[in-house]
Design an enzyme around this catalytic site. Structure first.
Site, mmCIF file in Angstrom:
data_model
loop_
_atom_site.group_PDB
_atom_site.id
_atom_site.type_symbol
_atom_site.label_atom_id
_atom_site.label_comp_id
_atom_site.label_asym_id
_atom_site.label_seq_id
_atom_site.Cartn_x
_atom_site.Cartn_y
_atom_site.Cartn_z
ATOM 1 N N GLY A 100 0.847 -1.207 0.000
ATOM 2 C CA GLY A 100 0.000 0.000 0.000
ATOM 3 C C GLY A 100 0.871 1.241 0.000
ATOM 4 O O GLY A 100 2.079 1.173 0.231
ATOM 5 N N ASP A 102 8.850 5.980 7.719
ATOM 6 C CA ASP A 102 8.536 7.336 8.181
ATOM 7 C C ASP A 102 7.631 8.106 7.214
ATOM 8 O O ASP A 102 7.252 9.240 7.484
ATOM 9 C CB ASP A 102 9.840 8.131 8.409
ATOM 10 C CG ASP A 102 10.678 8.247 7.146
ATOM 11 O OD1 ASP A 102 10.232 7.776 6.074
ATOM 12 O OD2 ASP A 102 11.788 8.807 7.213
ATOM 13 N N ARG A 116 3.861 13.444 -8.607
ATOM 14 C CA ARG A 116 3.979 12.446 -9.659
ATOM 15 C C ARG A 116 2.668 12.400 -10.437
ATOM 16 O O ARG A 116 1.584 12.437 -9.854
ATOM 17 C CB ARG A 116 4.272 11.102 -8.997
ATOM 18 C CG ARG A 116 4.388 9.948 -9.909
ATOM 19 C CD ARG A 116 5.262 8.886 -9.304
ATOM 20 N NE ARG A 116 4.506 8.020 -8.392
ATOM 21 C CZ ARG A 116 4.968 6.827 -7.999
ATOM 22 N NH1 ARG A 116 6.146 6.387 -8.404
ATOM 23 N NH2 ARG A 116 4.270 6.089 -7.184
ATOM 24 N N ASP A 132 4.263 -5.026 -7.320
ATOM 25 C CA ASP A 132 3.654 -3.764 -6.876
ATOM 26 C C ASP A 132 4.222 -2.574 -7.640
ATOM 27 O O ASP A 132 3.700 -1.472 -7.543
ATOM 28 C CB ASP A 132 3.854 -3.558 -5.379
ATOM 29 C CG ASP A 132 5.302 -3.673 -4.973
ATOM 30 O OD1 ASP A 132 5.891 -4.739 -5.210
ATOM 31 O OD2 ASP A 132 5.868 -2.689 -4.442
ATOM 32 N N ASP A 184 7.552 3.873 -10.324
ATOM 33 C CA ASP A 184 8.355 3.550 -9.143
ATOM 34 C C ASP A 184 9.844 3.490 -9.447
ATOM 35 O O ASP A 184 10.486 2.441 -9.409
ATOM 36 C CB ASP A 184 7.856 2.272 -8.463
ATOM 37 C CG ASP A 184 6.627 2.583 -7.610
ATOM 38 O OD1 ASP A 184 6.002 3.630 -7.847
ATOM 39 O OD2 ASP A 184 6.306 1.805 -6.707
HETATM 40 P P1 AMP Z 1 9.159 0.923 -3.192
HETATM 41 O O1 AMP Z 1 10.403 0.142 -2.964
HETATM 42 O O2 AMP Z 1 9.372 2.419 -3.276
HETATM 43 O O3 AMP Z 1 8.332 0.412 -4.317
HETATM 44 O O4 AMP Z 1 8.284 0.742 -1.864
HETATM 45 C C1 AMP Z 1 7.792 -0.477 -1.419
HETATM 46 C C2 AMP Z 1 6.790 -0.262 -0.327
HETATM 47 O O5 AMP Z 1 7.395 0.341 0.801
HETATM 48 C C3 AMP Z 1 5.632 0.631 -0.713
HETATM 49 O O6 AMP Z 1 4.484 0.141 -0.072
HETATM 50 C C4 AMP Z 1 6.024 1.963 -0.148
HETATM 51 O O7 AMP Z 1 4.928 2.785 0.117
HETATM 52 C C5 AMP Z 1 6.728 1.557 1.139
HETATM 53 N N1 AMP Z 1 7.729 2.539 1.571
HETATM 54 C C6 AMP Z 1 8.930 2.824 0.998
HETATM 55 N N2 AMP Z 1 9.578 3.782 1.696
HETATM 56 C C7 AMP Z 1 8.767 4.120 2.741
HETATM 57 C C8 AMP Z 1 8.877 5.048 3.823
HETATM 58 N N3 AMP Z 1 9.937 5.834 3.975
HETATM 59 N N4 AMP Z 1 7.846 5.103 4.690
HETATM 60 C C9 AMP Z 1 6.772 4.317 4.551
HETATM 61 N N5 AMP Z 1 6.611 3.435 3.576
HETATM 62 C C10 AMP Z 1 7.591 3.322 2.669
HETATM 63 MG MG MG Z 2 6.706 0.750 -5.193
#
Ligand code: AMP
Ligand code: MG
Length: 487
Positions: A92, A127, A178, A254, A264
């Site tokens: 999410g 965070d 975005r 995802d 992403d």
């Molecule tokens: P990503 O690697 O950017 O595709 O992120 C994978 C998941 O981790 C997604 O659900 C993001 O919303 C969550 N996520 C990544 N960085 C953070 C963060 N700093 N705080 C909260 N959720 C994060």
């Molecule tokens: Mg992602």
């Protein structure tokens, strides 16, 4: 008449919020201390019908940081799940908020999302924030992809938050605006299948078809039709990535958009020397998302999509599996044919024969053996130049060129052949060392190198001086270059 056309204002709708409640959580961005505009994309603002934002620098940062809400916004975090490196997990939007869908003056519907906008119910232990470095990186590379002609989410602005973000070290925080066709992912369907009812899944399929493949919305077999459409879009996308040497780096389900756009941007990077197993991501130790594994992973992700769609493909599970399998089985052939067609174009072969596939394969093997730069070799061929390095000195390559010339320089077709090459072989790509130099300066407050690079990357097919096209790539840079997720 013109004065009556209100095209320059927020025109936000929220069709996603009409989906069943399990697909999102209504959530406002968490306010930031001191929002300040770092970069803004006027051309995209125009396309969105938001050119008025450009004249309002003083308070636009308030809106694009999430401190104030534009008219019509209904902020929410989207729920989704996904397979990360092959393992299923609940995810999410943990650090992003969807404000709504901007309906543009020419009738497109585009998500406006703030990334780095604070914690949500899906943040787990994160965070909710993002670093200025990584948001500027996404801005630069996504805009570059757009100008290369590759479907992608785009970047409207980066606003610094005036707050610190703690990773291994302390960073400045930022929020990226975005813009994307949508943020519905393969993982959204996996979420529906695992955590929702059959009706929830049906609602998502209906919504996705209506939004992205409206010509198929009344199809007799909507779920199967969706699977096919996503597969063909995704094949085209990955073929385009491979045309320019792009490595996404974290093709978890995802991170795969149902609309066929690149989304992403985390550990992505461009390959310099052609090595099919190139990986830059620090966590991709097994090369799951290596350059040449991208088609295979795409097929894997589509299988995950198929799995999620099964209950609506047919009531009869065995039949559903058979029908889905039939679609997925077509992947390999379609991908291979479209990939070769793209490579023939890069080589200016207008009327390819089956044997020309050998030409492509041989060239890539020679490039790999001689550590040759992927972008520069195609440019050199197109411009009839010779490059430094062992490839152009090798007898094998000289022989290859003779073979290729027979196929490419056909009488009366030279011009159209070169024209084709020119549309497919970029003169510049976001070289890793350029990107890092620009970002290093930018996070210290000097935006000049970033802005210059952005201008250079905005016309990647234009002619440039040889010093730029055929520059030396810093020796050894790629070997130690590492990129990171979620910073
Ligand atoms: P990503 O690697 O950017 O595709 O992120 C994978 C998941 O981790 C997604 O659900 C993001 O919303 C969550 N996520 C990544 N960085 C953070 C963060 N700093 N705080 C909260 N959720 C994060
Ligand atoms: Mg992602």
């Amino acid at each position: 008449m013109r004065a009556n056309i209100k095209k320059n204002h927020w025109q936000l709708e929220n069709t996603y919020a009409n989906l069943p409640a399990l697909f999102f959580s209504l959530q406002h961005p968490v306010p930031v201390t001191k929002p300040k505009m770092v970069c803004f994309n006027p051309a995209l603002a125009n396309e969105l019908g938001l050119e008025f934002l450009y004249g309002k620098k003083e308070n636009i940062a308030d809106y694009l940081s999430g401190n104030k809400m534009p008219n019509g916004a209904r902020p929410l975090a989207q729920a989704y799940a996904g397979h990360q490196f092959g393992h299923f997990t609940m995810l999410g939007d943990g650090r992003a908020i969807l404000l709504g869908e901007q309906v543009t003056p020419n009738g497109k519907r585009l998500d406006i999302q703030l990334k780095g906008s604070g914690q949500t119910p899906y943040s787990r232990r994160g965070d909710g924030r993002a670093t200025l470095y990584s948001m500027l990186r996404e801005y630069l590379i996504s805009e570059s992809m757009h100008h290369l002609g590759i479907p992608t989410s785009r970047s409207l602005a980066v606003v610094s938050t005036g707050e610190q973000v703690f990773r291994e070290t302390i960073h400045n925080g930022a929020v990226l605006t975005r813009v994307a066709k949508s943020h519905i992912r393969v993982g959204t369907f996996e979420y529906a299948r695992n955590f929702g009812t059959k009706e929830d899944l049906r609602a998502l399929i209906t919504y996705a078809l209506k939004r992205h493949y409206p010509e198929k919305k009344d199809a007799d077999h909507p779920a199967l039709e969706l699977l096919k459409m996503v597969m063909y879009e995704q094949i085209d996308l990955v073929v385009q990535w491979m045309r320019v040497g792009f490595i996404h780096g974290v093709m978890n389900t995802d991170n795969m958009s149902i609309a066929g756009e690149t989304i992403d941007y985390g550990p992505c990077a461009f390959m310099n020397a052609y090595h099919r197993r190139t990986v830059f991501s620090s966590i991709d130790t097994n090369g799951r998302y290596a350059f040449d594994n991208q088609p295979l992973v795409t097929q894997w992700n589509l299988t995950a999509l198929a799995q999620a769609l099964l209950p609506l493909i047919s009531e009869n599970q065995e039949k559903a599996i058979g029908l889905a399998q039939e679609v997925i089985d077509g992947f390999q052939h379609t991908f291979t044919e479209r990939w070769y067609a793209m490579m023939f174009g890069k080589l200016g072969i207008l009327h390819p024969h089956e044997e020309d596939k050998n030409l492509v394969d041989e060239l890539l093997s020679l490039m790999e053996a001689h550590n040759a730069d992927y972008t520069q070799v195609f440019l050199a061929l197109q411009q009839e130049k010779e490059l430094y390095g062992s490839l152009f000195r090798s007898e094998e390559f000289k022989g290859w060129i003779q073979q290729w010339k027979k196929r490419h320089l056909q009488k009366g077709h030279k011009e159209s052949s070169l024209e084709l090459m020119n549309t497919l072989n970029p003169k510049v790509i976001p070289r890793n060392h350029w990107v890092e130099n620009a970002l290093e300066a930018a996070v210290k407050g000097n935006m000049a190198p970033f802005d210059e690079l952005l201008v250079l990357l905005s016309k990647p097919y234009d002619n440039l001086p040889d010093e730029l096209q055929f520059q030396q790539i810093p020796e050894g840079f790629d070997a130690q270059y590492q990129t990171f997720c979620g910073t």
